[in-house]
Design a protein around this motif. Structure first.
Motif, PDB file in Angstrom:
ATOM      1  N   ASP A   8     -17.651 -33.026  -2.048  1.00 40.29           N
ATOM      2  CA  ASP A   8     -16.140 -33.700  -2.280  1.00 40.29           C
ATOM      3  C   ASP A   8     -15.327 -32.695  -3.000  1.00 40.29           C
ATOM      4  OD1 ASP A   8     -14.187 -35.639  -2.892  1.00 40.29           O
ATOM      5  OD2 ASP A   8     -15.326 -36.385  -4.694  1.00 40.29           O
ATOM      6  N   SER A  10     -12.122 -30.101  -3.928  1.00 41.49           N
ATOM      7  CA  SER A  10     -11.012 -30.098  -4.504  1.00 41.49           C
ATOM      8  C   SER A  10      -9.881 -29.375  -3.650  1.00 41.49           C
ATOM      9  CB  SER A  10     -10.625 -29.159  -5.777  1.00 41.49           C
ATOM     10  OG  SER A  10     -11.527 -29.767  -6.889  1.00 41.49           O
ATOM     11  N   LEU A  11      -8.733 -29.633  -3.737  1.00 43.28           N
ATOM     12  CA  LEU A  11      -7.453 -29.165  -2.903  1.00 43.28           C
ATOM     13  C   LEU A  11      -7.799 -27.603  -3.060  1.00 43.28           C
ATOM     14  CD1 LEU A  11      -3.983 -30.958  -3.609  1.00 43.28           C
ATOM     15  CD2 LEU A  11      -5.504 -30.710  -1.334  1.00 43.28           C
ATOM     16  N   THR A  12      -7.566 -26.723  -1.868  1.00 36.88           N
ATOM     17  CA  THR A  12      -7.291 -25.405  -2.058  1.00 36.88           C
ATOM     18  C   THR A  12      -6.098 -25.045  -2.603  1.00 36.88           C
ATOM     19  OG1 THR A  12      -6.398 -25.415   0.295  1.00 36.88           O
ATOM     20  CG2 THR A  12      -9.217 -25.213  -0.017  1.00 36.88           C
ATOM     21  N   ARG A  16      -2.666 -27.455  -2.160  1.00 35.40           N
ATOM     22  CA  ARG A  16      -1.736 -27.667  -2.921  1.00 35.40           C
ATOM     23  C   ARG A  16      -0.207 -27.470  -2.765  1.00 35.40           C
ATOM     24  NH1 ARG A  16       0.921 -25.217  -6.727  1.00 35.40           N
ATOM     25  NH2 ARG A  16       0.019 -23.385  -6.313  1.00 35.40           N
ATOM     26  N   LEU A  58     -11.743 -36.614  -3.885  1.00 35.87           N
ATOM     27  CA  LEU A  58     -10.919 -35.900  -4.713  1.00 35.87           C
ATOM     28  C   LEU A  58      -9.627 -35.180  -4.147  1.00 35.87           C
ATOM     29  CD1 LEU A  58     -10.744 -34.714  -7.788  1.00 35.87           C
ATOM     30  CD2 LEU A  58     -12.337 -33.036  -7.113  1.00 35.87           C
ATOM     31  N   ARG A  59      -9.772 -34.598  -3.295  1.00 37.33           N
ATOM     32  CA  ARG A  59      -8.399 -33.850  -2.818  1.00 37.33           C
ATOM     33  C   ARG A  59      -7.390 -34.871  -2.213  1.00 37.33           C
ATOM     34  NH1 ARG A  59     -12.389 -33.432   0.987  1.00 37.33           N
ATOM     35  NH2 ARG A  59     -11.958 -34.047   3.248  1.00 37.33           N
ATOM     36  N   GLN A  62      -5.859 -35.713  -5.596  1.00 34.06           N
ATOM     37  CA  GLN A  62      -4.954 -34.696  -6.155  1.00 34.06           C
ATOM     38  C   GLN A  62      -3.639 -34.637  -5.099  1.00 34.06           C
ATOM     39  OE1 GLN A  62      -8.185 -31.665  -5.549  1.00 34.06           O
ATOM     40  NE2 GLN A  62      -8.374 -31.621  -7.831  1.00 34.06           N
ATOM     41  N   LYS A 103     -17.223 -39.433  -7.291  1.00 33.65           N
ATOM     42  CA  LYS A 103     -16.911 -39.423  -8.909  1.00 33.65           C
ATOM     43  C   LYS A 103     -17.111 -40.911  -9.346  1.00 33.65           C
ATOM     44  CE  LYS A 103     -15.402 -35.144  -8.700  1.00 33.65           C
ATOM     45  NZ  LYS A 103     -16.588 -34.132  -8.563  1.00 33.65           N
ATOM     46  N   TYR A 108     -12.550 -40.432 -13.189  1.00 33.34           N
ATOM     47  CA  TYR A 108     -10.961 -40.610 -13.006  1.00 33.34           C
ATOM     48  C   TYR A 108     -10.099 -41.083 -13.890  1.00 33.34           C
ATOM     49  CZ  TYR A 108     -12.286 -40.414  -8.115  1.00 33.34           C
ATOM     50  OH  TYR A 108     -12.895 -39.800  -6.669  1.00 33.34           O
ATOM     51  N   HIS A 111      -9.514 -37.670 -15.787  1.00 34.62           N
ATOM     52  CA  HIS A 111      -8.931 -36.763 -15.194  1.00 34.62           C
ATOM     53  C   HIS A 111      -7.512 -37.335 -14.513  1.00 34.62           C
ATOM     54  CE1 HIS A 111     -12.977 -34.900 -15.595  1.00 34.62           C
ATOM     55  NE2 HIS A 111     -12.066 -33.751 -15.769  1.00 34.62           N
ATOM     56  N   TYR A 112      -7.449 -38.463 -13.932  1.00 33.51           N
ATOM     57  CA  TYR A 112      -6.235 -38.997 -13.426  1.00 33.51           C
ATOM     58  C   TYR A 112      -6.044 -40.613 -13.932  1.00 33.51           C
ATOM     59  CZ  TYR A 112      -7.547 -35.408 -10.442  1.00 33.51           C
ATOM     60  OH  TYR A 112      -7.621 -34.237  -9.844  1.00 33.51           O
TER      61      TYR A 112
END
Length: 147
Positions: A8, A10-12, A16, A58-59, A62, A103, A108, A111-112
């Motif tokens: 899972d 994250s954005l690179t 982003r 996740l990405r 994001q 997650k 969440y 973090h969000y």
């Protein structure tokens, strides 16, 4: 699965930047009073986005967060919108993929906090099941399309 794959990610940095460029495009001013009767190829009237939805991957969260902040909209997560197979991992390229939990609600919420979560999302993780078999994928797509 591919060696070095994250279950899972994250954005690179490139992802982003792409999200930010998309946000800039979507927030370009249009002329909302000029509603075209035909195709609006130049997007004269703007995008008229009223709702944002994302996967719980996740990405996707994001990217959705970047867009939601730029557009001043809320962001809602839909469990049925995700990559084929769900959250999964395989030790080797030829290996059988196994499901991973993903997650959970606490992650969440911490973090969000702006993210609208499914009511039944618990602490075990949003995926928390085996790799999604091919025969289950059309049903998931149909559930999403019917909403």
């Amino acid at each position: 699965s591919v060696r070095g794959r994250s279950e899972d990610p994250s954005l690179t940095e490139a992802g982003r930047l792409q999200g930010e460029k998309l946000a800039a495009l979507l927030t370009r001013p249009g002329q909302p009073s000029a509603v075209p009767q035909e195709y609006d190829g130049q997007n004269v009237t703007g995008f008229h986005i009223t709702h944002l939805y994302c996967s719980l991957m996740l990405r996707a969260v994001q990217t959705g967060t970047i867009l939601a902040q730029a557009l001043g909209l809320s962001l809602a997560a839909w469990e049925d919108v995700h990559e084929v197979g769900g959250i999964h991992w395989s030790e080797e390229e030829e290996g059988e993929p196994s499901g991973r939990p993903g997650k959970n609600r606490a992650y969440y919420e911490e973090h969000y906090p702006h993210l609208g979560l499914p009511a039944d999302l618990g602490e075990e993780g949003w995926w928390a099941r085996p790799f999604e078999p091919r025969e289950e994928r059309p049903g998931r797509a149909a559930r999403r399309a019917s909403r």
